[in-house]
Design a protein around this motif. Structure first.
Motif, short mmCIF file in Angstrom:
data_model
loop_
_atom_site.label_atom_id
_atom_site.label_comp_id
_atom_site.label_asym_id
_atom_site.label_seq_id
_atom_site.Cartn_x
_atom_site.Cartn_y
_atom_site.Cartn_z
N ALA A 66 -51.46 23.73 -2.64
CA ALA A 66 -51.41 23.87 -1.18
C ALA A 66 -50.03 23.44 -0.69
O ALA A 66 -49.42 22.53 -1.22
CB ALA A 66 -52.49 23.00 -0.55
N ALA A 67 -49.54 24.14 0.35
CA ALA A 67 -48.21 23.86 0.88
C ALA A 67 -48.28 22.75 1.92
O ALA A 67 -49.08 22.79 2.85
CB ALA A 67 -47.62 25.12 1.50
N TYR A 68 -47.41 21.76 1.77
CA TYR A 68 -47.40 20.57 2.62
C TYR A 68 -46.17 20.53 3.51
O TYR A 68 -45.10 21.03 3.13
CB TYR A 68 -47.45 19.30 1.76
CG TYR A 68 -48.83 19.00 1.23
CD1 TYR A 68 -49.62 18.02 1.81
CD2 TYR A 68 -49.36 19.74 0.16
CE1 TYR A 68 -50.89 17.76 1.34
CE2 TYR A 68 -50.62 19.49 -0.30
CZ TYR A 68 -51.40 18.49 0.28
OH TYR A 68 -52.67 18.26 -0.18
N PRO A 69 -46.28 19.89 4.68
CA PRO A 69 -45.10 19.69 5.52
C PRO A 69 -44.17 18.64 4.92
O PRO A 69 -44.60 17.77 4.15
CB PRO A 69 -45.69 19.22 6.85
CG PRO A 69 -46.99 18.59 6.49
CD PRO A 69 -47.51 19.36 5.31
N LEU A 70 -42.90 18.71 5.31
CA LEU A 70 -41.85 17.86 4.74
C LEU A 70 -41.08 17.18 5.87
O LEU A 70 -40.67 17.85 6.82
CB LEU A 70 -40.90 18.72 3.89
CG LEU A 70 -39.61 18.09 3.38
CD1 LEU A 70 -39.88 16.94 2.42
CD2 LEU A 70 -38.75 19.17 2.70
N VAL A 71 -40.89 15.87 5.77
CA VAL A 71 -40.13 15.10 6.76
C VAL A 71 -38.95 14.41 6.08
O VAL A 71 -39.13 13.74 5.05
CB VAL A 71 -41.01 14.03 7.44
CG1 VAL A 71 -40.17 13.21 8.43
CG2 VAL A 71 -42.18 14.66 8.15
N PHE A 72 -37.77 14.56 6.67
CA PHE A 72 -36.60 13.78 6.28
C PHE A 72 -36.39 12.67 7.30
O PHE A 72 -36.48 12.91 8.51
CB PHE A 72 -35.35 14.67 6.23
CG PHE A 72 -35.23 15.47 4.96
CD1 PHE A 72 -34.43 15.03 3.92
CD2 PHE A 72 -35.92 16.66 4.81
CE1 PHE A 72 -34.33 15.76 2.74
CE2 PHE A 72 -35.83 17.39 3.64
CZ PHE A 72 -35.03 16.95 2.60
N VAL A 73 -36.08 11.46 6.81
CA VAL A 73 -35.87 10.31 7.69
C VAL A 73 -34.49 9.73 7.40
O VAL A 73 -34.18 9.42 6.24
CB VAL A 73 -36.95 9.23 7.48
CG1 VAL A 73 -36.77 8.11 8.50
CG2 VAL A 73 -38.35 9.83 7.57
N PHE A 74 -33.67 9.57 8.45
CA PHE A 74 -32.29 9.12 8.29
C PHE A 74 -32.09 7.74 8.91
O PHE A 74 -32.36 7.53 10.10
CB PHE A 74 -31.34 10.15 8.91
CG PHE A 74 -31.49 11.51 8.29
CD1 PHE A 74 -30.96 11.79 7.05
CD2 PHE A 74 -32.20 12.51 8.95
CE1 PHE A 74 -31.13 13.03 6.46
CE2 PHE A 74 -32.38 13.76 8.37
CZ PHE A 74 -31.83 14.02 7.12
N HIS A 75 -31.60 6.81 8.10
CA HIS A 75 -31.39 5.43 8.53
C HIS A 75 -30.20 5.30 9.48
O HIS A 75 -29.38 6.21 9.61
CB HIS A 75 -31.17 4.53 7.31
CG HIS A 75 -29.96 4.90 6.49
ND1 HIS A 75 -28.67 4.60 6.87
CD2 HIS A 75 -29.86 5.56 5.29
CE1 HIS A 75 -27.82 5.03 5.96
NE2 HIS A 75 -28.51 5.64 5.00
#
Length: 306
Positions: A66-75
């Motif tokens: 199953a395809a999942y959402p992706l989150v990038f987090v920048f410090h």
């Protein structure tokens, strides 16, 4: 000028909403063959001769199909991926909500917003990392998101307007920058800002640590509303005592624009360990769960077909 100011300054219960989207993709086609997940935790990615680290968090139910959402987090400035992840809990909360979460570390500890021939292009690096993660894992290409704090917020805001425009939405915490997207490209922005932020002043003025002025957060959001051709009147509510929300809809490409104002809030990510430890922050700054609000916002956005 806004960009310069942000670089100089930055350092390290919800209202009723539409029924949430499922956290996994609603796209019929899944990944065949399946894409087994690498171990969660610390990884490295090499780009243009430079190897950098990132943290990877994976939903416990991930099965490679199953395809999942992706989150990038920048410090923020002078921080790093592990410190950011510990502070915000985005990896743990995002994975529990069904998101793959990538938290990279910059080198040096600041995201470069301008072209600098002495440094790796951070925008190109992150876009290459995003492409690599999508080849390794089963990711919904319509649900790729960016979030950041302070210097990382400014970076995220400009990143989503870089070709090939892979991001559906962006969350900017404690530094709201204007859209640089071309007409028709409109990743939905969520801005979270405190009215007592001593580094990036909510009402505009001189940014901490510099002599450069910036506009008010409300003016920057108004510029998004104009640029995105949104309906001019906001729907306003208070998701928590001391938090004022203005939401603009009817924007191009199905986007919407949201400003969450933390009354008397300071610079830390609201609801984070740093915010709770800041005695000058407001009760709303201590209690407002920015991480969960950002995930709620991302739940309702997809990148439209190109």
């Amino acid at each position: 000028m806004v960009v310069v100011a942000v670089v100089a300054a930055c350092s390290g219960g919800s209202a009723a909403r539409p029924a949430p989207l499922t956290t996994t993709s609603t796209v019929a086609a899944a990944c065949t063959p399946s894409r087994p997940a690498p171990p969660a935790g610390a990884h490295t990615f090499a780009f243009n001769g430079a190897s950098r680290s990132y943290l990877l968090a994976i939903p416990p139910e991930y099965d490679g199909r199953a395809a999942y959402p992706l989150v990038f987090v920048f410090h923020g400035f002078a921080s790093n991926g592990p410190a950011s992840d510990e502070n915000t809990s985005m990896g743990a909360k995002g994975a529990a909500r069904g998101y793959v979460v990538v938290t990279p570390t910059s080198d040096p500890p600041e995201w470069t917003l301008f072209t600098d021939p002495t440094r790796v292009d951070d925008y190109a690096y992150v876009l290459a990392l995003a492409a690599d993660v999508q080849t390794q894992l089963c990711i919904d290409p319509a649900r790729v998101f960016a979030a950041g704090h302070s210097n990382g917020s400014a970076f995220a805001g400009f990143l989503v307007c870089k070709a090939p425009y892979v991001f559906a939405a962006v969350a900017m915490v404690s530094a709201t920058v204007p859209s640089t997207c071309p007409d028709g490209i409109a990743p939905s922005p969520l801005a979270i800002a405190g009215t007592a932020d001593p580094q990036v002043p909510y009402a505009g003025g001189t940014v901490g640590g510099s002599t450069i002025g910036i506009p008010a957060a409300t003016d920057t959001v108004a510029a998004y509303v104009t640029h995105y051709h949104c309906a001019p009147d906001a729907v306003k509510d208070a998701p928590l005592a001391g938090v004022e929300r203005a939401r603009y809809s009817g924007c191009v490409a199905g986007a919407d624009v949201v400003l969450d104002t933390i009354v008397s809030g300071t610079h830390p990510w609201p609801g984070s360990l740093a915010a709770i430890a800041d005695p000058s922050d407001s009760d709303a700054g201590h209690r407002f769960d920015a991480t969960s609000e950002i995930l709620d916002f991302f739940d309702h956005h997809r990148r439209p077909p190109s």
